[in-house]
Write a protein that holds these residues in place. Sequence first.
Motif, PDB file in Angstrom:
ATOM      1  N   LEU A 147      66.913  40.826  85.811  1.00  0.00           N
ATOM      2  CA  LEU A 147      67.198  39.712  86.734  1.00  0.00           C
ATOM      3  C   LEU A 147      66.825  40.097  88.166  1.00  0.00           C
ATOM      4  N   SER A 148      67.214  41.303  88.577  1.00  0.00           N
ATOM      5  CA  SER A 148      66.944  41.723  89.960  1.00  0.00           C
ATOM      6  C   SER A 148      65.444  41.847  90.208  1.00  0.00           C
ATOM      7  N   ALA A 149      64.713  42.331  89.201  1.00  0.00           N
ATOM      8  CA  ALA A 149      63.256  42.462  89.359  1.00  0.00           C
ATOM      9  C   ALA A 149      62.621  41.091  89.574  1.00  0.00           C
ATOM     10  N   LEU A 150      63.088  40.098  88.840  1.00  0.00           N
ATOM     11  CA  LEU A 150      62.546  38.735  88.999  1.00  0.00           C
ATOM     12  C   LEU A 150      62.885  38.173  90.370  1.00  0.00           C
ATOM     13  N   VAL A 151      64.124  38.388  90.807  1.00  0.00           N
ATOM     14  CA  VAL A 151      64.531  37.875  92.122  1.00  0.00           C
ATOM     15  C   VAL A 151      63.697  38.536  93.219  1.00  0.00           C
ATOM     16  N   ARG A 152      63.535  39.852  93.120  1.00  0.00           N
ATOM     17  CA  ARG A 152      62.752  40.591  94.133  1.00  0.00           C
ATOM     18  C   ARG A 152      61.337  40.059  94.260  1.00  0.00           C
ATOM     19  N   GLU A 153      60.780  39.626  93.140  1.00  0.00           N
ATOM     20  CA  GLU A 153      59.387  39.146  93.141  1.00  0.00           C
ATOM     21  C   GLU A 153      59.282  37.657  93.456  1.00  0.00           C
ATOM     22  N   GLY A 154      60.406  37.012  93.762  1.00  0.00           N
ATOM     23  CA  GLY A 154      60.365  35.579  94.092  1.00  0.00           C
ATOM     24  C   GLY A 154      60.036  34.716  92.900  1.00  0.00           C
TER      25      GLY A 154
ATOM     26  N   HIS B 234      55.635  39.736  86.707  1.00  0.00           N
ATOM     27  CA  HIS B 234      54.501  38.796  86.777  1.00  0.00           C
ATOM     28  C   HIS B 234      53.732  38.805  85.458  1.00  0.00           C
ATOM     29  N   GLU B 235      53.536  40.020  84.932  1.00  0.00           N
ATOM     30  CA  GLU B 235      52.791  40.147  83.673  1.00  0.00           C
ATOM     31  C   GLU B 235      53.580  39.497  82.530  1.00  0.00           C
ATOM     32  N   ALA B 236      54.884  39.731  82.525  1.00  0.00           N
ATOM     33  CA  ALA B 236      55.726  39.147  81.467  1.00  0.00           C
ATOM     34  C   ALA B 236      55.621  37.619  81.495  1.00  0.00           C
ATOM     35  N   LEU B 237      55.693  37.045  82.700  1.00  0.00           N
ATOM     36  CA  LEU B 237      55.629  35.576  82.804  1.00  0.00           C
ATOM     37  C   LEU B 237      54.232  35.054  82.458  1.00  0.00           C
ATOM     38  N   ALA B 238      53.204  35.840  82.798  1.00  0.00           N
ATOM     39  CA  ALA B 238      51.835  35.407  82.475  1.00  0.00           C
ATOM     40  C   ALA B 238      51.643  35.319  80.958  1.00  0.00           C
ATOM     41  N   ILE B 239      52.210  36.283  80.244  1.00  0.00           N
ATOM     42  CA  ILE B 239      52.085  36.263  78.771  1.00  0.00           C
ATOM     43  C   ILE B 239      52.787  35.013  78.225  1.00  0.00           C
ATOM     44  N   LEU B 240      53.954  34.727  78.762  1.00  0.00           N
ATOM     45  CA  LEU B 240      54.702  33.557  78.272  1.00  0.00           C
ATOM     46  C   LEU B 240      53.989  32.254  78.652  1.00  0.00           C
ATOM     47  N   HIS B 241      53.399  32.210  79.838  1.00  0.00           N
ATOM     48  CA  HIS B 241      52.652  31.021  80.264  1.00  0.00           C
ATOM     49  C   HIS B 241      51.496  30.764  79.294  1.00  0.00           C
ATOM     50  N   ALA B 242      50.821  31.829  78.901  1.00  0.00           N
ATOM     51  CA  ALA B 242      49.691  31.685  77.968  1.00  0.00           C
ATOM     52  C   ALA B 242      50.160  31.132  76.621  1.00  0.00           C
ATOM     53  N   ARG B 243      51.436  31.334  76.320  1.00  0.00           N
ATOM     54  CA  ARG B 243      51.997  30.775  75.070  1.00  0.00           C
ATOM     55  C   ARG B 243      52.615  29.403  75.293  1.00  0.00           C
ATOM     56  N   GLU B 244      52.297  28.775  76.411  1.00  0.00           N
ATOM     57  CA  GLU B 244      52.768  27.428  76.761  1.00  0.00           C
ATOM     58  C   GLU B 244      54.281  27.355  76.939  1.00  0.00           C
ATOM     59  N   VAL B 245      54.894  28.474  77.349  1.00  0.00           N
ATOM     60  CA  VAL B 245      56.316  28.440  77.691  1.00  0.00           C
ATOM     61  C   VAL B 245      56.430  27.822  79.086  1.00  0.00           C
TER      62      VAL B 245
END
Length: 339
Positions: free
Chosen positions: A275-282, A252-263
């Motif tokens: 990959l498995s960590a992302l799948v587990r977190e939906g 979640h934190e990794a994606l939040a950082i990327l979202h803040a960079r307009e990814v």
Amino acid sequence: MPDDSAIQAALARAVTIAARGPEHGPNPRVGCVIIAEDGTTLGEGWHRGAGTPHAEVAAIADARSAGRDVRGATAVVTLEPCAHTGRTGPCVDALTQAGVAQVRYAVPDPGDASSGGAAVLNERGIPAVHVPDAGASALTRRWVTAMRLRRPYVIAKWASTLDGRMAAADGTSVWITGDEARDHAHHVRAGVDAIAVGTGTVRADDPRLSARPGGEESAHQPLRAVIGQSETTGAQVWRDANAIALRTRDPHEALAILHAREVRTLVVEGGPTVLSALVREGLVDEVNAYIAPALLGAGPSAIEDLGIGTMSSALRGQDVNFQPLGADILVTAHFSRGL
Ligand SMILES: NC(=O)c1ccc[n+]([C@@H]2O[C@H](COP(=O)([O-])OP(=O)(O)OC[C@H]3O[C@@H](n4cnc5c(N)ncnc54)[C@H](OP(=O)(O)O)[C@@H]3O)[C@@H](O)[C@H]2O)c1
């Protein structure tokens, strides 16, 4: 007012021209066709990327440059016109000033800042009505997901053998698939904002993570992101500044950082831990699995234990597509609520 078939024809055209815009970047691909009462096209335009005119403004300019008057006309847009000033001014103002009589749009804008354009137009006496899709939502799917969920649209990509192995027992995974499958993956990279892998993949494979469709470096190179707490100094991903270390194991934190960079769209290319960590977190919206007709019998599988104990609990995708690529096959599947 133009009839429904004229509106639908204009929308289909708007979808076609919208697709000319770049897939990557902070803004969605949008097309606009302005039509007269009899359905004749007065002007058309599409968004060419961040900082350039929005589709509505481009369509008004197109009509003006041809000496056509858009007062009293109907603007047909793939996405609800924006009501905010970002890198450019609000489209609702451009449409109002141009004297357009009504607006038809296919996809409601979910953006925090940009939404509400239809309401503004309606208040100004310019009816802005939502119409059936005609392919517009496929065009904006990734962007709409990113805006709604406030994180990038995540494509989980991997190459595996027929028995689901992502690497051999010794950790080698170069190359599971053939040239056509790998070239396809490069085309996908060229259309996204960022590519991520975990530190384990950087150490195992030292990938360049560049987009090289057809063997040529594409003009747009996605941001390279490495997820994990350890150092990978000296690896090829750090060859220039277009790379970021996401020093966390929290997806979640990794994606939040990327979202803040307009990814808006992120391809995650492994390995199995990330990959498995992302799948587990939906957090996976789409899977791109390149499957090679090979067997390994041992080695890590693409997705590790998800805590699923019984068949009825399997995660199943929708909108499944199959594409042969040389001897390999690409399976794509969407997961509307995130895997
Ligand atoms: N076939 C394919 O498509 C493909 C693609 C990529 C990789 N591979 C293969 O996959 C293998 C590497 O697998 P891998 O699983 O080690 O790679 P990985 O998922 O890329 O990296 C794993 C590392 O990432 C960090 N990390 C990030 N998020 C984490 C989380 N939520 N939980 C735990 N750790 C997290 C940890 O290191 P820190 O200590 O740094 O935090 C962890 O050791 C190699 O054999 C490679 O060739 C195959």
